[in-house]
Design a protein around this motif. Structure first.
Motif, PDB file in Angstrom:
ATOM      1  N   ALA A 289       0.704  -1.254  -0.002  1.00 47.83           N
ATOM      2  CA  ALA A 289       0.116  -0.113   0.125  1.00 47.83           C
ATOM      3  C   ALA A 289       0.882   1.282  -0.298  1.00 47.83           C
ATOM      4  CB  ALA A 289      -0.817   0.063   1.227  1.00 47.83           C
ATOM      5  N   ALA A 290       1.873   1.102   0.660  1.00 44.19           N
ATOM      6  CA  ALA A 290       2.913   2.362   0.750  1.00 44.19           C
ATOM      7  C   ALA A 290       3.420   2.558  -0.550  1.00 44.19           C
ATOM      8  CB  ALA A 290       4.065   2.092   1.897  1.00 44.19           C
ATOM      9  N   LEU A 291       3.912   1.570  -1.439  1.00 49.08           N
ATOM     10  CA  LEU A 291       4.452   1.703  -2.586  1.00 49.08           C
ATOM     11  C   LEU A 291       3.489   2.364  -3.566  1.00 49.08           C
ATOM     12  CD1 LEU A 291       6.396  -1.643  -2.722  1.00 49.08           C
ATOM     13  CD2 LEU A 291       7.341   0.739  -2.736  1.00 49.08           C
ATOM     14  N   ARG A 292       2.058   1.966  -3.492  1.00 52.78           N
ATOM     15  CA  ARG A 292       1.083   2.295  -4.411  1.00 52.78           C
ATOM     16  C   ARG A 292       0.905   3.698  -4.035  1.00 52.78           C
ATOM     17  NH1 ARG A 292      -1.292  -2.795  -3.140  1.00 52.78           N
ATOM     18  NH2 ARG A 292      -2.397  -1.861  -1.581  1.00 52.78           N
ATOM     19  N   ARG A 293       1.031   4.302  -3.094  1.00 49.46           N
ATOM     20  CA  ARG A 293       0.935   5.577  -2.734  1.00 49.46           C
ATOM     21  C   ARG A 293       1.786   6.584  -3.688  1.00 49.46           C
ATOM     22  NH1 ARG A 293      -0.717   7.519   2.270  1.00 49.46           N
ATOM     23  NH2 ARG A 293      -0.665   9.482   1.208  1.00 49.46           N
ATOM     24  N   SER A 294       2.730   6.089  -4.141  1.00 46.71           N
ATOM     25  CA  SER A 294       3.595   6.772  -5.320  1.00 46.71           C
ATOM     26  C   SER A 294       2.780   7.246  -6.650  1.00 46.71           C
ATOM     27  CB  SER A 294       4.979   6.126  -5.493  1.00 46.71           C
ATOM     28  OG  SER A 294       5.963   6.280  -4.389  1.00 46.71           O
ATOM     29  N   LEU A 295       1.733   6.434  -6.763  1.00 41.06           N
ATOM     30  CA  LEU A 295       1.034   6.500  -8.186  1.00 41.06           C
ATOM     31  C   LEU A 295       0.145   7.931  -7.858  1.00 41.06           C
ATOM     32  CD1 LEU A 295      -0.161   3.087  -9.157  1.00 41.06           C
ATOM     33  CD2 LEU A 295       1.622   4.553 -10.180  1.00 41.06           C
ATOM     34  N   GLN A 296      -0.055   8.373  -6.695  1.00 41.64           N
ATOM     35  CA  GLN A 296      -1.056   9.377  -6.091  1.00 41.64           C
ATOM     36  C   GLN A 296      -0.240  10.572  -5.772  1.00 41.64           C
ATOM     37  OE1 GLN A 296      -2.800   7.306  -3.113  1.00 41.64           O
ATOM     38  NE2 GLN A 296      -4.297   6.031  -4.310  1.00 41.64           N
TER      39      GLN A 296
ATOM     40  N   LEU B 131       8.151   4.577  -9.345  1.00 44.20           N
ATOM     41  CA  LEU B 131       7.071   4.138 -10.312  1.00 44.20           C
ATOM     42  C   LEU B 131       6.998   2.512 -10.457  1.00 44.20           C
ATOM     43  CD1 LEU B 131       4.922   4.773 -12.267  1.00 44.20           C
ATOM     44  CD2 LEU B 131       6.882   4.743 -14.070  1.00 44.20           C
ATOM     45  N   ILE B 132       8.017   1.846 -10.590  1.00 45.45           N
ATOM     46  CA  ILE B 132       8.204   0.368 -10.841  1.00 45.45           C
ATOM     47  C   ILE B 132       7.687  -0.317  -9.648  1.00 45.45           C
ATOM     48  CG2 ILE B 132       9.305  -1.630 -11.412  1.00 45.45           C
ATOM     49  CD1 ILE B 132       8.452   0.136 -13.902  1.00 45.45           C
ATOM     50  N   GLY B 133       7.911   0.371  -8.420  1.00 45.74           N
ATOM     51  CA  GLY B 133       7.607   0.047  -7.143  1.00 45.74           C
ATOM     52  C   GLY B 133       6.262  -0.134  -6.942  1.00 45.74           C
ATOM     53  N   ALA B 134       5.460   1.106  -7.221  1.00 47.63           N
ATOM     54  CA  ALA B 134       4.230   1.371  -7.146  1.00 47.63           C
ATOM     55  C   ALA B 134       3.407   0.409  -7.943  1.00 47.63           C
ATOM     56  CB  ALA B 134       3.740   2.918  -7.398  1.00 47.63           C
ATOM     57  N   LEU B 135       3.717   0.211  -9.453  1.00 49.30           N
ATOM     58  CA  LEU B 135       3.119  -0.375 -10.244  1.00 49.30           C
ATOM     59  C   LEU B 135       3.162  -2.019  -9.980  1.00 49.30           C
ATOM     60  CD1 LEU B 135       4.251   1.356 -13.696  1.00 49.30           C
ATOM     61  CD2 LEU B 135       1.968   1.332 -12.428  1.00 49.30           C
ATOM     62  N   PHE B 136       4.558  -2.470  -9.238  1.00 49.61           N
ATOM     63  CA  PHE B 136       4.665  -3.864  -9.014  1.00 49.61           C
ATOM     64  C   PHE B 136       3.361  -3.883  -7.960  1.00 49.61           C
ATOM     65  CE2 PHE B 136       5.773  -6.860  -5.940  1.00 49.61           C
ATOM     66  CZ  PHE B 136       6.047  -7.807  -6.466  1.00 49.61           C
ATOM     67  N   ALA B 137       3.399  -3.178  -6.919  1.00 53.73           N
ATOM     68  CA  ALA B 137       2.273  -3.189  -5.921  1.00 53.73           C
ATOM     69  C   ALA B 137       0.844  -3.446  -6.340  1.00 53.73           C
ATOM     70  CB  ALA B 137       2.430  -2.093  -4.935  1.00 53.73           C
ATOM     71  N   LEU B 138       0.549  -2.860  -7.442  1.00 52.42           N
ATOM     72  CA  LEU B 138      -0.563  -3.007  -8.110  1.00 52.42           C
ATOM     73  C   LEU B 138      -0.991  -4.387  -8.680  1.00 52.42           C
ATOM     74  CD1 LEU B 138      -1.283   0.175 -10.423  1.00 52.42           C
ATOM     75  CD2 LEU B 138      -2.586  -0.583  -8.272  1.00 52.42           C
ATOM     76  N   HIS B 139       0.238  -5.044  -9.138  1.00 54.75           N
ATOM     77  CA  HIS B 139       0.075  -6.196  -9.730  1.00 54.75           C
ATOM     78  C   HIS B 139       1.315  -7.134  -9.534  1.00 54.75           C
ATOM     79  CE1 HIS B 139      -0.868  -9.243 -13.085  1.00 54.75           C
ATOM     80  NE2 HIS B 139      -0.001  -8.653 -13.844  1.00 54.75           N
ATOM     81  N   PRO B 140       1.441  -7.532  -8.493  1.00 56.98           N
ATOM     82  CA  PRO B 140       2.370  -8.423  -8.064  1.00 56.98           C
ATOM     83  C   PRO B 140       2.595  -9.877  -8.318  1.00 56.98           C
ATOM     84  CG  PRO B 140       1.076  -8.205  -6.122  1.00 56.98           C
ATOM     85  CD  PRO B 140       0.391  -7.490  -7.053  1.00 56.98           C
ATOM     86  N   GLU B 141       2.005 -10.220  -9.485  1.00 53.76           N
ATOM     87  CA  GLU B 141       1.675 -11.563 -10.058  1.00 53.76           C
ATOM     88  C   GLU B 141       3.252 -12.018 -10.365  1.00 53.76           C
ATOM     89  OE1 GLU B 141      -0.759 -14.007 -13.339  1.00 53.76           O
ATOM     90  OE2 GLU B 141      -1.705 -12.450 -12.373  1.00 53.76           O
ATOM     91  N   ARG B 142       3.519 -13.533  -9.744  1.00 60.89           N
ATOM     92  CA  ARG B 142       4.632 -14.062 -10.455  1.00 60.89           C
ATOM     93  C   ARG B 142       4.631 -14.511 -11.886  1.00 60.89           C
ATOM     94  NH1 ARG B 142       9.428 -14.710  -8.031  1.00 60.89           N
ATOM     95  NH2 ARG B 142       9.372 -14.530  -5.880  1.00 60.89           N
ATOM     96  N   GLY B 143       5.767 -15.150 -12.308  1.00 62.30           N
ATOM     97  CA  GLY B 143       5.679 -16.003 -13.477  1.00 62.30           C
ATOM     98  C   GLY B 143       5.892 -15.124 -14.845  1.00 62.30           C
ATOM     99  N   GLY B 144       6.368 -13.918 -14.676  1.00 60.39           N
ATOM    100  CA  GLY B 144       6.502 -13.001 -15.786  1.00 60.39           C
ATOM    101  C   GLY B 144       7.942 -13.046 -16.196  1.00 60.39           C
ATOM    102  N   GLU B 145       8.821 -13.623 -15.835  1.00 58.12           N
ATOM    103  CA  GLU B 145      10.137 -13.923 -16.525  1.00 58.12           C
ATOM    104  C   GLU B 145      10.294 -13.693 -17.875  1.00 58.12           C
ATOM    105  OE1 GLU B 145       9.261 -15.702 -13.833  1.00 58.12           O
ATOM    106  OE2 GLU B 145      10.103 -14.664 -12.382  1.00 58.12           O
TER     107      GLU B 145
END
Length: 188
Positions: free
Chosen positions: A32-39, A70-84
């Motif tokens: 949630a803290a990471l996502r705050r950077s989007l706002q 930005l990437i921290g915030a976006l990751f926090a929106l969509h932390p799904e694994r398997g995207g290598e």
């Protein structure tokens, strides 16, 4: 590889590794803290600092620092694994194929194509907004992303050669050929 480049890659890998740990630990407060950077108007929310700043290289670079937040915030929106190995170009192509079905492999879904072209055309200043929309769409379609790759792409977005944008375009419109190349069926 130069020492500076290796150090840069080390910071990116360590940061994304830490993001994955936070997601694996289901640390909702950190995400949630990471996502705050989007706002945050600056793109760098103070509450996200403990999760981002330790991974920033020492030399100040506002664009690079914002990219990490930005990437921290976006990751926090969509932390799904398997995207290598899955870039935004690959993810958009997969969404296009899913939406159009097998017959759509040679066509582009107009809406996805427009959104993807707008992303490719975005300058560094507008990139965060375009990426937020793109990652939200990828999340809604449950497609994974390679977060290290995305961070490296964002860091290199301002290149005069536009090599990142050209590569993403190839990955979107030529994805079936990419699969053949990785299997060694097409030689260069």
């Amino acid at each position: 590889m130069t020492d500076a480049r290796k150090s840069h890659d080390d910071h990116v890998a360590a940061f994304v590794s830490r993001l994955r740990e936070l997601a694996d630990d289901d640390d909702r407060g950190a995400l949630a803290a990471l996502r705050r950077s989007l706002q945050d108007a600056s793109g760098m929310a103070a509450v996200a600092c403990p999760y981002v700043v330790p991974f920033l290289p020492r030399a100040e670079d506002l664009y690079r620092d914002r990219a990490f937040f930005l990437i921290g915030a976006l990751f926090a929106l969509h932390p799904e694994r398997g995207g290598e190995g899955v870039s935004l170009g690959h993810a958009f192509r997969a969404m296009n194929i899913d939406q159009e079905g097998p017959a759509g492999r040679d066509r582009d879904n107009e809406s996805l194509r427009r959104r993807f072209v707008a992303l490719l055309d975005a300058d560094a200043e507008d990139l965060p907004e375009h990426l937020r929309h793109a990652v939200s769409l990828v999340r809604a379609r449950q497609k994974p992303l390679d977060w290290e790759r995305l961070l490296r792409d964002v860091l290199a977005w301002r290149s005069d050669t536009r090599h990142i944008q050209r590569r993403l375009a190839r990955e979107f419109w030529n994805a079936p050929h990419d699969a053949l190349e990785t299997e060694g069926e097409i030689s260069r």
